[in-house]
Design an enzyme around this catalytic site. Structure first.
Site, PDB file in Angstrom:
ATOM      1  N   PHE A 270      53.323 -66.366  80.674  1.00  0.00           N
ATOM      2  CA  PHE A 270      54.036 -67.468  80.026  1.00  0.00           C
ATOM      3  C   PHE A 270      53.190 -68.737  80.026  1.00  0.00           C
ATOM      4  CE2 PHE A 270      55.228 -69.055  84.206  1.00  0.00           C
ATOM      5  CZ  PHE A 270      55.397 -67.905  84.964  1.00  0.00           C
ATOM      6  N   VAL A 271      53.613 -69.655  79.167  1.00  0.00           N
ATOM      7  CA  VAL A 271      52.922 -70.935  79.021  1.00  0.00           C
ATOM      8  C   VAL A 271      53.841 -72.020  79.562  1.00  0.00           C
ATOM      9  CG1 VAL A 271      51.992 -72.606  77.368  1.00  0.00           C
ATOM     10  CG2 VAL A 271      51.611 -70.152  77.031  1.00  0.00           C
TER      11      VAL A 271
ATOM     12  N   ALA B  39      57.361 -72.618  77.436  1.00  0.00           N
ATOM     13  CA  ALA B  39      57.393 -72.627  75.974  1.00  0.00           C
ATOM     14  C   ALA B  39      57.419 -71.195  75.436  1.00  0.00           C
ATOM     15  CB  ALA B  39      56.190 -73.381  75.427  1.00  0.00           C
ATOM     16  N   HIS B  40      56.499 -70.375  75.897  1.00  0.00           N
ATOM     17  CA  HIS B  40      56.396 -68.985  75.434  1.00  0.00           C
ATOM     18  C   HIS B  40      56.405 -68.091  76.661  1.00  0.00           C
ATOM     19  CE1 HIS B  40      53.650 -70.468  71.943  1.00  0.00           C
ATOM     20  NE2 HIS B  40      54.842 -70.984  71.894  1.00  0.00           N
ATOM     21  N   ASN B  41      56.976 -66.927  76.509  1.00  0.00           N
ATOM     22  CA  ASN B  41      56.917 -65.951  77.602  1.00  0.00           C
ATOM     23  C   ASN B  41      56.837 -64.565  76.969  1.00  0.00           C
ATOM     24  OD1 ASN B  41      57.107 -64.545  79.959  1.00  0.00           O
ATOM     25  ND2 ASN B  41      59.151 -65.272  80.536  1.00  0.00           N
TER      26      ASN B  41
END
Lengths: 150, 162
Positions: free
Chosen positions: A108-109, A95-97
């Site tokens: 990251f997630v 999702a996020h990095n």
């Protein structure tokens, strides 16, 4: 940056939680803040429209929605950083990095409705990159008092 | 756990509460139930933590609170239960979690995201946290993000068809 009125500041600082569960909640909240019901409703609409406030309403705890989320980190050699970022980001579970200033420089997630996808995605990234993925699952959450003061 | 009817409530409040004098009554009309049922369910969801709070969700970037640092702390395992909630309660901290150590590579077991108008302010707030914790924090660091490599929104519920 958005220019706020004195009333806007009272609303943003005073209403980041605790909105009443009542028949006329805006009237009750406005009383608490020392403004009128109409003023509160009008300024909230204006603050949302201007983007100063993302939303006015319940903040849901995303983990209660089902699915699993896990923070992960990697130590990526500088010369491979861009290529590894692409390899990681290609997975839809990411999702996020973020690049962060540390020996562990990529954070990251991983999120998925299926909790097993967390470990399988991490294993796939390890196989593709030859780098260790450190999983840092949340073991306990502490009460959060986060407030933005304006 | 969420009930099937809660998903309708999530969807109905995804864009926010109605900005009209009786927002819960309006939600009840949309959901086909009574205002009392909406109020009762919201109270229950707050109690279980499924709803963290009801109020203004500030857009801190638009409000100039643009700097954030991930502070990480090595706190004795037996002290975490006492110290974690004190860090989480601070106004500048938006997330605070206990996570596993990966010794010897990674010694930190408490993560706290700290926000401010500048990285200097974030550093100052981290120093305040360090003073607050005292010697129970054996080491800490702040990891600033240098670049966003990917950001896709985590959606809570499907958007209604436009």
């Amino acid at each position: 940056m958005i220019t706020l009125t004195a009333t806007d500041r009272i609303i943003i600082n005073g209403l980041q939680g605790g909105f009443p569960l009542s028949e006329r909640p805006y009237a009750d909240a406005a009383d608490m803040l020392g403004i009128s019901e109409g003023e509160l409703i009008e300024r909230l609409a204006a603050l949302v429209a201007a983007g100063a406030v993302s939303r006015f309403g319940p903040l849901w705890n995303s983990e209660e929605m089902g699915g699993a989320v896990c923070l992960a980190a990697m130590a990526v050699p500088a010369e491979r950083f861009e290529a590894v970022a692409e390899q990681v980001n290609r997975h839809p579970e990411i999702a996020h990095n973020y690049e962060r200033g540390h020996e562990l420089n990529m954070w990251f997630v991983i999120s998925s409705l299926d909790p097993e996808r967390i470990t399988s995605t991490a294993a796939a990234i390890e196989a593709e990159t030859g780098l260790k993925v450190w999983l840092m699952p949340k073991e306990e959450e502490f009460f959060v008092g986060f407030r933005v003061e304006v | 756990m969420l009930l099937p009817t809660d998903h309708a409530l999530i969807k109905a409040t995804e864009a926010g509460l109605p900005l009209s004098p009786d927002p819960y009554g309006e939600l009840a009309r949309r959901l086909g139930c009574s205002r009392a049922e909406v109020l009762g369910r919201l109270a229950g969801l707050i109690e279980t933590g499924a709803i963290r709070r009801i109020g203004v969700i500030p857009n801190h970037y638009a409000l100039g609170v643009t700097a954030n640092g991930m502070s990480v702390w090595d706190i004795a395992d037996e002290a975490v239960a006492e110290i974690g909630p004190r860090i989480g309660a601070l106004a500048a901290v938006s997330h605070c979690y206990r996570r596993p150590r990966h010794l010897p590579h990674w010694r930190y077991n408490v993560f706290a995201m700290v926000h401010g108008v500048s990285s200097d302010e974030v550093i100052g707030k981290v120093a305040e946290i360090a003073r607050l914790i005292g010697p129970a924090a054996r080491a800490h660091e702040v990891l600033f993000s240098k670049r966003i490599l990917k950001k896709t929104g985590l959606r809570l519920a499907a958007r209604p068809a436009a």
